[in-house]
Design a protein around this motif. Sequence first.
Motif, PDB file in Angstrom:
ATOM      1  N   ILE A 130      -3.344   3.680 -13.100  1.00 35.32           N
ATOM      2  CA  ILE A 130      -4.636   4.141 -12.581  1.00 35.32           C
ATOM      3  C   ILE A 130      -5.532   2.955 -12.251  1.00 35.32           C
ATOM      4  O   ILE A 130      -6.207   2.931 -11.216  1.00 35.32           O
ATOM      5  CB  ILE A 130      -5.307   5.105 -13.574  1.00 35.32           C
ATOM      6  N   THR A 131      -5.525   1.932 -13.120  1.00 33.65           N
ATOM      7  CA  THR A 131      -6.346   0.736 -12.886  1.00 33.65           C
ATOM      8  C   THR A 131      -5.884   0.011 -11.626  1.00 33.65           C
ATOM      9  O   THR A 131      -6.708  -0.385 -10.792  1.00 33.65           O
ATOM     10  CB  THR A 131      -6.274  -0.198 -14.110  1.00 33.65           C
ATOM     11  N   VAL A 132      -4.568  -0.170 -11.463  1.00 36.10           N
ATOM     12  CA  VAL A 132      -4.040  -0.842 -10.269  1.00 36.10           C
ATOM     13  C   VAL A 132      -4.397  -0.048  -9.015  1.00 36.10           C
ATOM     14  O   VAL A 132      -4.817  -0.628  -7.999  1.00 36.10           O
ATOM     15  CB  VAL A 132      -2.505  -1.032 -10.394  1.00 36.10           C
ATOM     16  N   PHE A 133      -4.267   1.259  -9.064  1.00 34.09           N
ATOM     17  CA  PHE A 133      -4.602   2.097  -7.908  1.00 34.09           C
ATOM     18  C   PHE A 133      -6.086   1.973  -7.556  1.00 34.09           C
ATOM     19  O   PHE A 133      -6.439   1.853  -6.379  1.00 34.09           O
ATOM     20  CB  PHE A 133      -4.235   3.554  -8.194  1.00 34.09           C
ATOM     21  N   ALA A 134      -6.950   1.967  -8.570  1.00 34.41           N
ATOM     22  CA  ALA A 134      -8.395   1.838  -8.317  1.00 34.41           C
ATOM     23  C   ALA A 134      -8.713   0.495  -7.683  1.00 34.41           C
ATOM     24  O   ALA A 134      -9.528   0.407  -6.752  1.00 34.41           O
ATOM     25  CB  ALA A 134      -9.164   2.032  -9.614  1.00 34.41           C
ATOM     26  N   ILE A 135      -8.089  -0.560  -8.165  1.00 36.15           N
ATOM     27  CA  ILE A 135      -8.337  -1.892  -7.589  1.00 36.15           C
ATOM     28  C   ILE A 135      -7.831  -1.940  -6.146  1.00 36.15           C
ATOM     29  O   ILE A 135      -8.500  -2.481  -5.259  1.00 36.15           O
ATOM     30  CB  ILE A 135      -7.670  -2.978  -8.464  1.00 36.15           C
ATOM     31  N   LEU A 136      -6.661  -1.368  -5.889  1.00 33.45           N
ATOM     32  CA  LEU A 136      -6.144  -1.325  -4.518  1.00 33.45           C
ATOM     33  C   LEU A 136      -7.085  -0.555  -3.597  1.00 33.45           C
ATOM     34  O   LEU A 136      -7.307  -0.956  -2.448  1.00 33.45           O
ATOM     35  CB  LEU A 136      -4.758  -0.683  -4.492  1.00 33.45           C
ATOM     36  N   MET A 137      -7.614   0.553  -4.074  1.00 32.66           N
ATOM     37  CA  MET A 137      -8.536   1.341  -3.258  1.00 32.66           C
ATOM     38  C   MET A 137      -9.799   0.545  -2.928  1.00 32.66           C
ATOM     39  O   MET A 137     -10.350   0.673  -1.831  1.00 32.66           O
ATOM     40  CB  MET A 137      -8.915   2.640  -3.976  1.00 32.66           C
ATOM     41  N   MET A 138     -10.266  -0.266  -3.873  1.00 34.29           N
ATOM     42  CA  MET A 138     -11.488  -1.051  -3.637  1.00 34.29           C
ATOM     43  C   MET A 138     -11.230  -2.234  -2.707  1.00 34.29           C
ATOM     44  O   MET A 138     -12.074  -2.582  -1.884  1.00 34.29           O
ATOM     45  CB  MET A 138     -12.058  -1.558  -4.961  1.00 34.29           C
ATOM     46  N   CYS A 139     -10.073  -2.841  -2.819  1.00 38.85           N
ATOM     47  CA  CYS A 139      -9.825  -4.090  -2.100  1.00 38.85           C
ATOM     48  C   CYS A 139      -9.035  -3.926  -0.811  1.00 38.85           C
ATOM     49  O   CYS A 139      -9.187  -4.739   0.099  1.00 38.85           O
ATOM     50  CB  CYS A 139      -9.073  -5.057  -3.014  1.00 38.85           C
ATOM     51  N   SER A 140      -8.187  -2.925  -0.716  1.00 41.57           N
ATOM     52  CA  SER A 140      -7.288  -2.812   0.432  1.00 41.57           C
ATOM     53  C   SER A 140      -7.734  -1.703   1.378  1.00 41.57           C
ATOM     54  O   SER A 140      -7.700  -0.526   1.035  1.00 41.57           O
ATOM     55  CB  SER A 140      -5.863  -2.539  -0.068  1.00 41.57           C
ATOM     56  N   SER A 141      -8.117  -2.119   2.567  1.00 40.44           N
ATOM     57  CA  SER A 141      -8.500  -1.125   3.569  1.00 40.44           C
ATOM     58  C   SER A 141      -7.281  -0.335   4.033  1.00 40.44           C
ATOM     59  O   SER A 141      -7.393   0.822   4.447  1.00 40.44           O
ATOM     60  CB  SER A 141      -9.186  -1.802   4.747  1.00 40.44           C
ATOM     61  N   ARG A 142      -6.125  -0.944   3.949  1.00 42.51           N
ATOM     62  CA  ARG A 142      -4.891  -0.261   4.349  1.00 42.51           C
ATOM     63  C   ARG A 142      -4.603   0.931   3.435  1.00 42.51           C
ATOM     64  O   ARG A 142      -4.263   2.015   3.904  1.00 42.51           O
ATOM     65  CB  ARG A 142      -3.745  -1.267   4.301  1.00 42.51           C
ATOM     66  N   VAL A 143      -4.766   0.746   2.120  1.00 45.03           N
ATOM     67  CA  VAL A 143      -4.540   1.837   1.167  1.00 45.03           C
ATOM     68  C   VAL A 143      -5.591   2.924   1.369  1.00 45.03           C
ATOM     69  O   VAL A 143      -5.269   4.114   1.382  1.00 45.03           O
ATOM     70  CB  VAL A 143      -4.558   1.306  -0.290  1.00 45.03           C
ATOM     71  N   ARG A 144      -6.854   2.515   1.558  1.00 47.11           N
ATOM     72  CA  ARG A 144      -7.924   3.500   1.806  1.00 47.11           C
ATOM     73  C   ARG A 144      -7.644   4.277   3.083  1.00 47.11           C
ATOM     74  O   ARG A 144      -7.842   5.488   3.159  1.00 47.11           O
ATOM     75  CB  ARG A 144      -9.277   2.799   1.907  1.00 47.11           C
ATOM     76  N   GLY A 145      -7.174   3.596   4.111  1.00 43.15           N
ATOM     77  CA  GLY A 145      -6.855   4.251   5.377  1.00 43.15           C
ATOM     78  C   GLY A 145      -5.760   5.291   5.217  1.00 43.15           C
ATOM     79  O   GLY A 145      -5.829   6.377   5.779  1.00 43.15           O
ATOM     80  N   LYS A 146      -4.724   4.960   4.445  1.00 38.76           N
ATOM     81  CA  LYS A 146      -3.644   5.917   4.220  1.00 38.76           C
ATOM     82  C   LYS A 146      -4.146   7.133   3.460  1.00 38.76           C
ATOM     83  O   LYS A 146      -3.769   8.267   3.763  1.00 38.76           O
ATOM     84  CB  LYS A 146      -2.495   5.253   3.457  1.00 38.76           C
ATOM     85  N   MET A 147      -4.998   6.918   2.466  1.00 41.88           N
ATOM     86  CA  MET A 147      -5.539   8.040   1.705  1.00 41.88           C
ATOM     87  C   MET A 147      -6.420   8.922   2.589  1.00 41.88           C
ATOM     88  O   MET A 147      -6.349  10.141   2.537  1.00 41.88           O
ATOM     89  CB  MET A 147      -6.333   7.539   0.492  1.00 41.88           C
ATOM     90  N   MET A 148      -7.248   8.290   3.422  1.00 39.58           N
ATOM     91  CA  MET A 148      -8.109   9.059   4.316  1.00 39.58           C
ATOM     92  C   MET A 148      -7.280   9.792   5.366  1.00 39.58           C
ATOM     93  O   MET A 148      -7.609  10.907   5.752  1.00 39.58           O
ATOM     94  CB  MET A 148      -9.139   8.143   4.971  1.00 39.58           C
TER      95      MET A 148
END
Length: 112
Positions: free
Chosen positions: A21-39
């Motif tokens: 969960i911590t790694v996922f939260a950090i990825l969501m904050m730092c990686s626009s690519r991960v945020r884009g996939k989630m969106m």
Amino acid sequence: MFPHSMFNALIYIVPILGGAITVFAILMMCSSRVRGKMMSKQVKATRYMIDESKDDIESISTDMANATKEGIETTTRAIRRGLTEDEEIYCKYCGARIDADSKFCKSCGRQL
């Protein structure tokens, strides 16, 4: 309370889940690519919901239009009748509604 083997499993599972969960939260904050996939997944889910409910929305809007149309037609007929009908007159003997130019009551037959 817990069997001993279940307790041992929790000792390993809880830190692993916490770390994931911590790694996922950090990825969501730092990686626009991960945020884009989630969106992108959220947009696809929204589009799917809209496509699935399109028939229901069309049915509701058609029902509302028909109800409004019927109401307008009923009101228009009532106004038209009110404008074209003469003053309402009632028989003094039986109380039935009669035409203004009637000489006899259509209900009881008495002369007016």
